[in-house]
Design an enzyme around this catalytic site. Structure first.
Site, short mmCIF file in Angstrom:
data_model
loop_
_atom_site.label_atom_id
_atom_site.label_comp_id
_atom_site.label_asym_id
_atom_site.label_seq_id
_atom_site.Cartn_x
_atom_site.Cartn_y
_atom_site.Cartn_z
CG LEU A 20 -2.00 -1.19 1.16
CD1 LEU A 20 -2.77 -1.18 2.68
CD2 LEU A 20 -2.68 -1.21 0.06
CB CYS A 21 -0.32 4.71 -0.70
SG CYS A 21 0.27 6.38 -0.67
N PRO A 22 2.78 4.32 0.60
CG PRO A 22 4.79 5.52 1.58
CD PRO A 22 3.42 4.74 2.01
CG ASP A 47 -2.03 1.62 -3.25
OD1 ASP A 47 -3.26 1.65 -2.88
OD2 ASP A 47 -1.32 2.36 -2.83
#
Length: 83
Positions: A20-22, A47
Site C-alpha cells: 500500500l501507499c507509499p 494499490d
C-alpha cells in the site's frame, strides 16, 4: 522478464502487488536510483492510489511514464529513468 505491450523488455521488474501507499512509489524510486538514464523499470501494483502516485512521482522526479496497463486489479507501470 517478458516484453510489454510496447515490445520493450524492461531493464528491471518490481512486484509491488499487495503493498500500500507509499511503498510502491518508494520501491520504484529505489530501483530507479540504481538504473542508468534511459533504462526502464516495470512495476506491478494493485494499490488503487498508485494510479495517482506513480504518474505524479514520475513527473516530479523527471522520469517518463511510458505506459500504464491494467489487468484486473493489477496495473503495470513502465517508467524510463530520467537524467
Amino acid at each position: 522478464m517478458r516484453p510489454n505491450r510496447l515490445g520493450m523488455t524492461p531493464d528491471q521488474d518490481i512486484d509491488a502487488i499487495g503493498l500500500l501507499c507509499p511503498l510502491p512509489v518508494l520501491r520504484a524510486r529505489k530501483a530507479l536510483l540504481g538504473l542508468q538514464a534511459g533504462q526502464t523499470l516495470r512495476i506491478l501494483a494493485d494499490d488503487p492510489v498508485a494510479v495517482i502516485d506513480v504518474p505524479h512521482f514520475c513527473d516530479q522526479a523527471g522520469h517518463e511514464l511510458l505506459s500504464m496497463t491494467q489487468d484486473g486489479a493489477v496495473t503495470a507501470y513502465l517508467i524510463r529513468r530520467g537524467p
